[in-house]
Design a protein around this motif. Structure first.
Motif, PDB file in Angstrom:
ATOM      1  N   GLN A 155     179.413  12.718   4.519  1.00 38.96           N
ATOM      2  CA  GLN A 155     179.242  14.088   4.066  1.00 38.96           C
ATOM      3  C   GLN A 155     179.928  14.271   2.717  1.00 38.96           C
ATOM      4  OE1 GLN A 155     180.792  16.542   7.285  1.00 38.96           O
ATOM      5  NE2 GLN A 155     178.729  16.843   8.096  1.00 38.96           N
ATOM      6  N   ALA A 156     179.332  15.125   1.867  1.00 40.81           N
ATOM      7  CA  ALA A 156     179.903  15.330   0.535  1.00 40.81           C
ATOM      8  C   ALA A 156     179.429  16.655  -0.039  1.00 40.81           C
ATOM      9  CB  ALA A 156     179.495  14.184  -0.391  1.00 40.81           C
ATOM     10  N   GLU A 157     180.009  17.014  -1.179  1.00 45.87           N
ATOM     11  CA  GLU A 157     179.576  18.190  -1.930  1.00 45.87           C
ATOM     12  C   GLU A 157     178.715  17.737  -3.100  1.00 45.87           C
ATOM     13  OE1 GLU A 157     183.034  21.552  -1.712  1.00 45.87           O
ATOM     14  OE2 GLU A 157     183.471  19.794  -2.946  1.00 45.87           O
ATOM     15  N   GLU A 158     177.798  18.593  -3.494  1.00 46.10           N
ATOM     16  CA  GLU A 158     177.001  18.345  -4.703  1.00 46.10           C
ATOM     17  C   GLU A 158     177.674  19.043  -5.874  1.00 46.10           C
ATOM     18  OE1 GLU A 158     173.026  19.831  -6.946  1.00 46.10           O
ATOM     19  OE2 GLU A 158     173.131  20.112  -4.769  1.00 46.10           O
ATOM     20  N   LEU A 159     177.847  18.325  -6.975  1.00 42.54           N
ATOM     21  CA  LEU A 159     178.510  18.877  -8.160  1.00 42.54           C
ATOM     22  C   LEU A 159     177.522  19.053  -9.307  1.00 42.54           C
ATOM     23  CD1 LEU A 159     181.793  16.725  -8.295  1.00 42.54           C
ATOM     24  CD2 LEU A 159     181.328  18.798  -6.962  1.00 42.54           C
ATOM     25  N   THR A 160     177.688  20.146 -10.036  1.00 45.14           N
ATOM     26  CA  THR A 160     176.977  20.391 -11.292  1.00 45.14           C
ATOM     27  C   THR A 160     178.020  20.876 -12.284  1.00 45.14           C
ATOM     28  OG1 THR A 160     174.953  21.061 -10.151  1.00 45.14           O
ATOM     29  CG2 THR A 160     175.173  21.734 -12.451  1.00 45.14           C
ATOM     30  N   ILE A 161     177.952  20.412 -13.522  1.00 43.60           N
ATOM     31  CA  ILE A 161     178.887  20.893 -14.535  1.00 43.60           C
ATOM     32  C   ILE A 161     178.119  21.614 -15.627  1.00 43.60           C
ATOM     33  CG2 ILE A 161     178.940  18.662 -15.759  1.00 43.60           C
ATOM     34  CD1 ILE A 161     181.943  19.302 -16.355  1.00 43.60           C
ATOM     35  N   VAL A 162     178.621  22.790 -16.000  1.00 48.10           N
ATOM     36  CA  VAL A 162     177.968  23.651 -16.980  1.00 48.10           C
ATOM     37  C   VAL A 162     178.993  24.059 -18.033  1.00 48.10           C
ATOM     38  CG1 VAL A 162     176.662  25.784 -17.364  1.00 48.10           C
ATOM     39  CG2 VAL A 162     176.468  24.577 -15.168  1.00 48.10           C
ATOM     40  N   ALA A 163     178.651  23.874 -19.297  1.00 49.25           N
ATOM     41  CA  ALA A 163     179.523  24.291 -20.395  1.00 49.25           C
ATOM     42  C   ALA A 163     178.785  25.295 -21.267  1.00 49.25           C
ATOM     43  CB  ALA A 163     179.952  23.087 -21.229  1.00 49.25           C
ATOM     44  N   ASN A 164     179.528  26.257 -21.808  1.00 51.05           N
ATOM     45  CA  ASN A 164     178.929  27.297 -22.639  1.00 51.05           C
ATOM     46  C   ASN A 164     179.702  27.497 -23.929  1.00 51.05           C
ATOM     47  OD1 ASN A 164     176.722  28.671 -20.956  1.00 51.05           O
ATOM     48  ND2 ASN A 164     178.435  28.651 -19.521  1.00 51.05           N
ATOM     49  N   VAL A 165     178.971  27.697 -25.008  1.00 58.24           N
ATOM     50  CA  VAL A 165     179.530  28.134 -26.280  1.00 58.24           C
ATOM     51  C   VAL A 165     178.963  29.526 -26.533  1.00 58.24           C
ATOM     52  CG1 VAL A 165     179.653  27.720 -28.751  1.00 58.24           C
ATOM     53  CG2 VAL A 165     179.723  25.789 -27.166  1.00 58.24           C
ATOM     54  N   LYS A 166     179.814  30.517 -26.532  1.00 57.99           N
ATOM     55  CA  LYS A 166     179.385  31.913 -26.559  1.00 57.99           C
ATOM     56  C   LYS A 166     178.772  32.317 -27.896  1.00 57.99           C
ATOM     57  CE  LYS A 166     181.192  36.613 -25.921  1.00 57.99           C
ATOM     58  NZ  LYS A 166     182.425  37.409 -25.672  1.00 57.99           N
ATOM     59  N   GLY A 167     177.614  32.970 -27.846  1.00 59.77           N
ATOM     60  CA  GLY A 167     177.006  33.525 -29.041  1.00 59.77           C
ATOM     61  C   GLY A 167     177.712  34.799 -29.461  1.00 59.77           C
ATOM     62  N   SER A 168     177.858  35.012 -30.757  1.00 55.39           N
ATOM     63  CA  SER A 168     178.650  36.146 -31.255  1.00 55.39           C
ATOM     64  C   SER A 168     177.865  37.451 -31.327  1.00 55.39           C
ATOM     65  CB  SER A 168     179.195  35.814 -32.652  1.00 55.39           C
ATOM     66  OG  SER A 168     178.118  35.583 -33.559  1.00 55.39           O
ATOM     67  N   VAL A 169     176.531  37.363 -31.387  1.00 50.33           N
ATOM     68  CA  VAL A 169     175.720  38.575 -31.545  1.00 50.33           C
ATOM     69  C   VAL A 169     174.929  38.880 -30.276  1.00 50.33           C
ATOM     70  CG1 VAL A 169     173.875  39.671 -32.883  1.00 50.33           C
ATOM     71  CG2 VAL A 169     175.537  38.195 -34.030  1.00 50.33           C
ATOM     72  N   LYS A 170     174.221  37.911 -29.775  1.00 51.94           N
ATOM     73  CA  LYS A 170     173.436  38.070 -28.554  1.00 51.94           C
ATOM     74  C   LYS A 170     173.813  36.964 -27.561  1.00 51.94           C
ATOM     75  CE  LYS A 170     169.400  40.361 -30.606  1.00 51.94           C
ATOM     76  NZ  LYS A 170     167.928  40.286 -30.800  1.00 51.94           N
ATOM     77  N   PRO A 171     174.992  37.096 -26.941  1.00 53.37           N
ATOM     78  CA  PRO A 171     175.463  36.029 -26.053  1.00 53.37           C
ATOM     79  C   PRO A 171     174.582  35.820 -24.825  1.00 53.37           C
ATOM     80  CG  PRO A 171     176.832  37.986 -25.852  1.00 53.37           C
ATOM     81  CD  PRO A 171     175.943  38.198 -27.042  1.00 53.37           C
ATOM     82  N   ASP A 172     173.821  36.821 -24.430  1.00 54.80           N
ATOM     83  CA  ASP A 172     172.969  36.675 -23.249  1.00 54.80           C
ATOM     84  C   ASP A 172     171.669  35.938 -23.549  1.00 54.80           C
ATOM     85  OD1 ASP A 172     174.790  37.966 -21.623  1.00 54.80           O
ATOM     86  OD2 ASP A 172     173.975  39.947 -22.050  1.00 54.80           O
ATOM     87  N   GLU A 173     171.391  35.697 -24.832  1.00 51.12           N
ATOM     88  CA  GLU A 173     170.254  34.859 -25.208  1.00 51.12           C
ATOM     89  C   GLU A 173     170.780  33.456 -25.462  1.00 51.12           C
ATOM     90  OE1 GLU A 173     167.484  38.321 -27.306  1.00 51.12           O
ATOM     91  OE2 GLU A 173     168.185  36.619 -28.500  1.00 51.12           O
ATOM     92  N   ARG A 174     170.065  32.453 -24.950  1.00 52.62           N
ATOM     93  CA  ARG A 174     170.665  31.121 -25.018  1.00 52.62           C
ATOM     94  C   ARG A 174     169.643  29.989 -25.127  1.00 52.62           C
ATOM     95  NH1 ARG A 174     174.513  30.778 -20.368  1.00 52.62           N
ATOM     96  NH2 ARG A 174     174.461  33.047 -20.346  1.00 52.62           N
ATOM     97  N   PHE A 175     170.164  28.883 -25.626  1.00 54.39           N
ATOM     98  CA  PHE A 175     169.473  27.599 -25.645  1.00 54.39           C
ATOM     99  C   PHE A 175     170.153  26.726 -24.596  1.00 54.39           C
ATOM    100  CE2 PHE A 175     166.886  24.617 -28.282  1.00 54.39           C
ATOM    101  CZ  PHE A 175     167.221  23.435 -27.644  1.00 54.39           C
ATOM    102  N   VAL A 176     169.381  26.162 -23.673  1.00 56.13           N
ATOM    103  CA  VAL A 176     169.950  25.384 -22.570  1.00 56.13           C
ATOM    104  C   VAL A 176     169.513  23.920 -22.649  1.00 56.13           C
ATOM    105  CG1 VAL A 176     170.098  25.113 -20.065  1.00 56.13           C
ATOM    106  CG2 VAL A 176     169.993  27.414 -21.070  1.00 56.13           C
ATOM    107  N   TYR A 177     170.504  23.021 -22.699  1.00 52.97           N
ATOM    108  CA  TYR A 177     170.255  21.582 -22.597  1.00 52.97           C
ATOM    109  C   TYR A 177     170.485  21.144 -21.156  1.00 52.97           C
ATOM    110  CZ  TYR A 177     171.171  21.250 -27.709  1.00 52.97           C
ATOM    111  OH  TYR A 177     171.165  21.381 -29.066  1.00 52.97           O
ATOM    112  N   SER A 178     169.722  20.153 -20.710  1.00 52.31           N
ATOM    113  CA  SER A 178     169.920  19.613 -19.369  1.00 52.31           C
ATOM    114  C   SER A 178     169.801  18.094 -19.399  1.00 52.31           C
ATOM    115  CB  SER A 178     168.878  20.199 -18.410  1.00 52.31           C
ATOM    116  OG  SER A 178     169.092  19.729 -17.095  1.00 52.31           O
ATOM    117  N   ALA A 179     170.761  17.422 -18.740  1.00 52.16           N
ATOM    118  CA  ALA A 179     170.716  15.956 -18.593  1.00 52.16           C
ATOM    119  C   ALA A 179     171.069  15.625 -17.153  1.00 52.16           C
ATOM    120  CB  ALA A 179     171.693  15.281 -19.547  1.00 52.16           C
TER     121      ALA A 179
END
Length: 567
Positions: A246-270
Motif C-alpha cells: 500500500q502507498a500514497e500517490e504523489l504529485t508535485i506542483v510549483a507556481n510562479v505568480k502572475g503580477s496582473v492576472k494571476p488566475d490566468e496561467r500557462f501549465v506545463y506537465s511532465a
C-alpha cells in the motif's frame, strides 16, 4: 515571382519574433538553461522503474522538490499565491497497491549463465507480477507456438511453465486454468526493430492478484529458448522478487505568480511514471531545469510574468486531468497547456526526430503532402473535433526559430493523442505535446541514459520557456505580431493545400471534395486568427481587433481565389 512570394511569407513568419519580447526571452533562456542540470536529474530518475506510489516514483518527486527548494520556491502552507514562488506535494490514497521490481533471472538447467536477468532487462518483469517462492522454482517449460487453441491442444501444462511466441498476457487465464505455474511470452512492436535490437523488451503489465507469475522475453532470448525447446525437454530455474504494498500517490506542483492576472496561467506537465530514460525521465529533468531557470530570472528581475506559470509532475494523464477538473474555478484560467514527454532523444541513436504534436487541425483529417502521422498512429478526428487556435503555429514557429539557431531538426505531426496534452484538449484548453518519434527504444529496456542528449533537452527547454514567457507577458505588440505570423502561416498552408488539391483533381479526385478541404483550411485559420484577440494581458486600444479583421479578410480572399481556380 510566386516562388519568391512564398518564401517571403515564411521569412516574415520567422522574423515576427523580432517585433516582440520573444527575442529577449530567447536570449535569456539560451543563456540560462543548464543542460548539465537537466541531464543529471534525468540520470537520477532513470535509475528507477517508476509507477505511482513506488520507491522510484516517490524518490523522483522528492528529487524535484529539492531542486525547487534550492531555486527559491517556498512550500505552500495555505494557498499557492502566498509567496511569489510556491510548491506543494499533493498526497492521495491509492485504491490499489503499488508495485516495484527487485530482481529476476531465468536459467536453463544445466547452463551456468542466466538466459535472461533483471540487471540487463528490467522490463522482463511485468507490472503487478508476484514473486516466486524464495530461492526460485525449477520446472519444465512447454513451448506452445503462437498460443492458438490448436497449439495448446493435448499439452499437459500442470505444474509447467508455458512459453509462447506471442504476448504473455493473453495466455495467463488459459495457463492458470490448466494448472501452469507461470507464463513467458514475447511481444515487441516492429518500430522497435526487435530483430536488430535483439535485447529489447517492451514494458507492460499483468492482472493484479493473478494466481501465477509471468515474464516478458526479448527477441534474442525468445529465439534461443524456442530452439532449445524444439530439440527436446527443457527445464528452467526461475527466480522473481518483487514488492507489492500500500502507498500514497504523489504529485508535485510549483507556481510562479502572475503580477496582473494571476488566475490566468500557462501549465506545463511532465509525467514521472514509466521505466525509461527518454520516456519520461527527460521530461522530468527538462521541466525541473525550466523551473529553476524561471526562478533565477524572477529573482534577478529579468522576468516579470503577468500571468501565472505552473509546473506539474505526476502520473501521466491522471495528474494533469485531475489538476484541470478538480477545481473548476482554476480551470477557467488555464489558457495554455504543454506536455513534455520524451524530450531528450539523441536522434543518432534512437532515430526519433523532435516533433510538435499539433492540436486537431485539418491535417489530422486529410493527412497528405509532407504531413504524416507517427507510428503511434492517427486518431479518429472529425471536422467537429477541430481546434482552431493560434497556439499551433505560434509554438511551432518558435521551435523553428530555435532549430535554425541551433542547427536542430524540428518537425510536427498531426494530432494523435496519448499523453498529457489530451486532458487539456478534452477540457477545451489549448494543449500541445513536445516529443520525439519514432524511437527504436521506445517503451523498451534499452531506453537508457546513453540514448539521451542534453543538448536536445536544452533546445526543447528553450522553446517551451520562450513560448510561455512570451504568452504570460503578451502585450498589444505581441498580439499584433502573432496576427501577422499566423496570417502568413495560413497563406503558406493554403498555397500548399491548393497545389495538392490541384494535383488530386488532375489525378481524378472529386472537385467538390478538394474544394471542401480548402474551405475547411480557410475557416480553420480565420477562426484561429480570432483567438488572438485575448492574447494580450491588458490591451489598451482596439488595434488588435482591427489587425485581426484585416488578416481574416486576407485569408478569406485568398481562399476564394484558390477555390475559383480549382476546376
Amino acid at each position: 515571382m510566386k516562388r519568391i512570394l512564398f518564401f517571403a511569407l515564411i521569412l516574415t513568419s520567422l522574423s515576427a519574433f523580432a517585433q516582440t519580447q520573444t527575442a529577449n526571452y530567447f536570449n535569456l533562456t539560451r543563456n540560462g538553461f543548464n543542460e548539465k542540470n537537466a541531464y543529471e536529474t534525468t540520470a537520477f530518475v532513470e535509475k528507477y522503474f517508476r509507477i505511482p506510489g513506488n520507491t522510484g516514483f516517490n524518490a523522483s518527486i522528492h528529487h524535484v522538490e529539492e531542486i525547487l527548494k534550492k531555486a527559491g520556491y517556498v512550500e505552500q502552507k495555505t494557498n499557492e499565491f502566498e509567496s511569489p514562488m510556491t510548491y506543494r506535494i499533493e498526497k492521495r490514497p491509492m485504491n490499489r497497491n503499488t508495485w516495484e521490481p527487485v530482481n529476476a533471472s531465468v536459467t536453463i538447467v544445466g547452463e551456468s549463465l542466466p538466459l535472461i536477468a533483471y540487471q540487463t532487462n528490467r522490463n522482463m518483469i511485468p507490472i503487478n507480477c508476484p514473486s516466486t517462492a524464495v530461492g526460485g522454482i525449477t520446472a519444465e517449460v512447454i513451448f506452445v507456438g503462437k498460443g492458438a487453441a490448436a497449439d495448446l491442444e493435448g499439452k499437459d501444462l500442470k505444474g509447467k511453465i508455458v512459453f509462447a511466441d506471442a504476448a504473455a498476457g493473453r495466455l495467463i487465464s488459459i495457463a492458470t486454468k490448466a494448472g501452469a505455474i507461470g507464463v513467458m511470452g514475447y511481444s515487441v512492436p516492429k518500430y522497435n526493430q526487435p530483430e536488430k535490437h535483439q535485447t529489447s523488451i517492451s514494458f507492460g503489465s499483468m492482472p493484479a492478484n493473478a494466481a501465477i507469475w509471468s515474464l516478458f522475453l526479448s527477441y534474442g532470448v525468445k529465439e534461443k529458448l524456442k530452439a532449445a525447446c524444439l530439440k527436446g525437454k527443457v527445464e528452467l530455474k526461475v527466480n522473481i522478487e518483487t514488492k507489492i504494498y500500500q502507498a500514497e500517490e504523489l504529485t508535485i506542483v510549483a507556481n510562479v505568480k502572475g503580477s496582473v492576472k494571476p488566475d490566468e496561467r500557462f501549465v506545463y506537465s511532465a509525467h514521472v511514471q514509466e521505466p525509461g530514460a527518454n520516456d519520461n525521465a527527460t521530461g522530468v529533468g527538462a521541466l525541473a531545469e525550466m523551473a529553476r531557470v524561471t526562478a533565477t530570472l524572477i529573482k534577478s528581475g529579468k522576468l516579470k510574468p503577468q500571468r501565472t506559470l505552473t509546473f506539474l509532475w505526476g502520473d501521466e494523464i491522471v495528474s494533469t486531468r485531475r489538476y484541470i477538473t478538480e477545481d473548476t474555478t482554476r480551470a477557467k484560467g488555464i489558457l495554455w497547456g504543454m506536455s513534455l514527454d520524451m524530450v531528450g532523444e539523441d536522434t543518432e541513436k534512437t532515430g526519433g526526430t523532435f516533433l510538435l504534436e499539433k492540436m486537431p487541425d485539418p491535417s489530422a483529417i486529410w493527412t497528405r503532402g509532407t504531413d504524416k502521422h507517427s507510428e503511434w498512429g492517427a486518431g479518429d478526428v472529425k471536422e467537429k473535433d477541430l481546434f482552431p487556435h493560434y497556439y499551433n503555429d505560434f509554438i511551432f514557429d518558435i521551435c523553428k526559430a530555435q532549430g535554425k539557431f541551433a542547427n536542430w531538426v524540428v518537425n510536427y505531426n498531426p494530432f494523435e493523442g496519448g499523453s498529457d496534452h489530451t486532458p487539456f484538449l478534452q477540457n477545451k484548453i489549448p494543449g500541445l505535446l513536445m516529443w520525439h518519434f519514432t524511437d527504436v527504444f521506445y517503451h523498451t529496456d534499452n531506453d537508457r541514459i546513453g540514448a539521451v542528449s542534453s543538448q536536445t533537452m536544452k533546445n526543447v527547454g528553450i522553446c517551451a520557456l520562450t513560448a510561455a514567457y512570451t504568452l504570460v507577458t503578451a502585450d498589444e505588440n505581441t498580439a499584433s505580431a502573432t496576427v501577422a505570423q499566423v496570417k502568413n502561416d495560413a497563406l503558406v498552408r493554403l498555397k500548399t493545400e491548393f497545389e495538392l488539391s490541384k494535383k488530386a483533381i488532375a489525378d481524378g479526385k472529386s472537385v467538390t471534395d478538394e474544394k471542401h478541404i480548402i474551405e475547411v483550411w480557410g475557416k480553420y485559420y480565420t477562426d484561429a486568427l480570432a483567438t488572438i484577440g485575448t492574447m494580450a494581458v491588458a490591451p489598451k486600444t482596439t488595434r488588435i481587433g482591427s489587425t485581426i479583421k484585416v488578416a481574416v479578410l486576407a485569408v478569406e480572399k485568398q481562399t476564394q481565389v484558390y477555390l475559383s481556380e480549382l476546376k
